[in-house]
Design a protein around this motif. Sequence first.
Motif, mmCIF file in Angstrom:
data_model
loop_
_atom_site.group_PDB
_atom_site.id
_atom_site.type_symbol
_atom_site.label_atom_id
_atom_site.label_comp_id
_atom_site.label_asym_id
_atom_site.label_seq_id
_atom_site.Cartn_x
_atom_site.Cartn_y
_atom_site.Cartn_z
ATOM 1 N N MET A 38 -0.606 -9.253 20.234
ATOM 2 C CA MET A 38 -1.769 -8.602 20.132
ATOM 3 C C MET A 38 -2.923 -8.585 21.088
ATOM 4 O O MET A 38 -3.633 -7.703 21.406
ATOM 5 N N VAL B 234 -3.588 -8.715 1.213
ATOM 6 C CA VAL B 234 -3.775 -7.135 0.994
ATOM 7 C C VAL B 234 -2.490 -6.414 1.148
ATOM 8 O O VAL B 234 -2.190 -5.533 0.270
ATOM 9 N N ASP B 235 -1.757 -6.677 2.334
ATOM 10 C CA ASP B 235 -0.414 -5.973 2.339
ATOM 11 C C ASP B 235 0.462 -6.140 1.321
ATOM 12 O O ASP B 235 1.547 -5.233 1.229
ATOM 13 N N PRO C 275 -7.335 -13.969 4.335
ATOM 14 C CA PRO C 275 -8.648 -14.232 4.832
ATOM 15 C C PRO C 275 -9.796 -14.749 3.809
ATOM 16 O O PRO C 275 -10.577 -15.357 3.909
ATOM 17 N N TYR C 276 -9.776 -13.946 2.595
ATOM 18 C CA TYR C 276 -10.722 -14.010 1.459
ATOM 19 C C TYR C 276 -10.170 -15.209 0.670
ATOM 20 O O TYR C 276 -10.830 -15.343 -0.421
ATOM 21 N N ASN D 271 5.303 -5.563 12.452
ATOM 22 C CA ASN D 271 4.032 -5.188 12.941
ATOM 23 C C ASN D 271 4.182 -3.907 13.745
ATOM 24 O O ASN D 271 5.298 -3.838 14.512
ATOM 25 N N ASN D 272 3.090 -2.994 13.617
ATOM 26 C CA ASN D 272 3.476 -2.053 14.472
ATOM 27 C C ASN D 272 3.168 -2.056 16.051
ATOM 28 O O ASN D 272 3.407 -1.145 16.732
ATOM 29 N N THR D 273 3.055 -3.451 16.521
ATOM 30 C CA THR D 273 3.020 -3.634 17.756
ATOM 31 C C THR D 273 4.153 -4.108 18.197
ATOM 32 O O THR D 273 4.360 -4.471 19.656
ATOM 33 N N THR E 45 -2.192 -4.362 -2.608
ATOM 34 C CA THR E 45 -2.887 -3.271 -2.686
ATOM 35 C C THR E 45 -2.403 -2.078 -3.652
ATOM 36 O O THR E 45 -2.892 -1.534 -4.109
ATOM 37 N N ILE F 64 -6.070 -5.841 21.201
ATOM 38 C CA ILE F 64 -6.228 -5.504 19.846
ATOM 39 C C ILE F 64 -6.666 -6.543 18.803
ATOM 40 O O ILE F 64 -7.116 -6.256 17.999
ATOM 41 N N LEU G 21 -2.018 -6.608 24.427
ATOM 42 C CA LEU G 21 -2.596 -5.349 23.929
ATOM 43 C C LEU G 21 -4.042 -5.033 23.703
ATOM 44 O O LEU G 21 -4.445 -3.770 23.733
ATOM 45 N N PRO H 255 0.984 -1.164 0.031
ATOM 46 C CA PRO H 255 0.082 -0.073 -0.042
ATOM 47 C C PRO H 255 0.959 1.400 0.007
ATOM 48 O O PRO H 255 0.233 2.243 -0.356
ATOM 49 N N ASP H 256 2.166 0.993 0.442
ATOM 50 C CA ASP H 256 3.030 2.290 0.426
ATOM 51 C C ASP H 256 3.695 2.584 -0.697
ATOM 52 O O ASP H 256 4.965 3.414 -0.887
#
Lengths: 252, 252
Positions: free
Chosen positions: A177, A38-39, A115-116, A220-222, A42, A182, A180, A5-6
């Motif tokens: 996760m 997705v990552d 997941p899809y 991951n951002n965690t 995208t 989330i 945290l 995505p970036d």
Amino acid sequence: MNASPDVLAQLRANPDLQPGRAIRDSAVVAIVLVDGQVDHTTGLYMLRESVRPWPIWCTDSAYADLTLGNPVLGVLEFFCGVDRRRIDLDDTGFNVDGVPGIRWRALPVASKPAPYSPNRDSPVAGDNLALVIEDKVTGKTALYAPGLSAVDERVWRAMQSAACVLVDGTFWTDDEMIRLGISSKRARDIGHLAQTGPGGMLEWLDRLPSATRKILIHINNTNPILDESSAESAELARRGIEVARDGMEILL
Amino acid sequence: MNASPDVLAQLRANPDLQPGRAIRDSAVVAIVLVDGQVDHTTGLYMLRESVRPWPIWCTDSAYADLTLGNPVLGVLEFFCGVDRRRIDLDDTGFNVDGVPGIRWRALPVASKPAPYSPNRDSPVAGDNLALVIEDKVTGKTALYAPGLSAVDERVWRAMQSAACVLVDGTFWTDDEMIRLGISSKRARDIGHLAQTGPGGMLEWLDRLPSATRKILIHINNTNPILDESSAESAELARRGIEVARDGMEILL
């Protein structure tokens, strides 16, 4: 490899990626996908204004994900088009036009399809790949494996023979996760081997030759290793393990 | 409004959008879509880790585009989920939960549905919208219309009564992409009214009251108004027309 995505920020930040030889030019000649997540895909939407169809390398599994569950390749057909190239799971490797001197080899890995994905609940070989990238002249290899829920025998051999391993650095702990608050999912539930704990990524990396360059990617951002002042970052430094950063250049 | 491929950069650049009240928080409470185009919806993939289903406002046409041609809403169901809200084409307007004091009204406009839309070759009312955003207390309105291939009577009335118009600034000339050699399509072919030429956007904006704030948005990278030293930029300044920029704040 992959289309984040970036991708627009990556193109802007790296002059090598935009030689500007013609209008709407870029240095990207093909896209090699390790899965249909997705990552990793995208960014294909942002590359839709290409003046020619994109050569997109992927396995049959990823192709199914990207034409059925999340049909980004179908959407691209309405813009630049797709020149799909199959990644086979035999061990012969492949060459990507426009990337001379490099041989690619795909290793199916234990991780998770998107997941899809039609295969989400019954994964098959080819849902997720690691890639061995070989300099045909020197024979040196780098191993690229952003998603690994286990290090199997074939991956371990590729790690041992690589000059550089770029491996799944998503999570520090398996329950990161959950603690945290989330997510209810463990690292292993979504296809990632945590760095710590019995059989964790740090144990594998410690067993590699000291000359092997060891880089954690897909963080991951965690994950506390993103904080350069953390104890976890210091522990990586002690072990000779690097954390990938945007724009990092790797010479073997 | 809409979810741009740049949504992550937008969130990072605007502290108002990230109040940080909780982990994975943002100030975004809902997403209102004007159509199902890639440039208005790709950001939805980057918002997939929301802790609750996104309220997504769209017409039945856009919903079809985003569940059939490019099923991003279907993909979101595997992540945060979608709480779809229908935008009706009657003139009653709607309220968006979490945005108090504001009434929204949708105007169907002449433009183009996405290339993958079931309606691409036979557009229907609702494929593309302009939005009238009204302050319920002052009655002042802003008109937001990123895609307009023609200014019809209803849109013109909305422009005349608005305190601020934010309108389609995609192309300076109708044949801009053809002359640059990057496309065989005219502005009108892809649903945009160029600024110049007979009946162009500048003529319409010139007829508005001088107190109306006039802002061009959705500007293509081929449009010379992006160069602040260009003759075209100077012409806009003479006419009292602004060019939108990232982070622009508009007070009415």
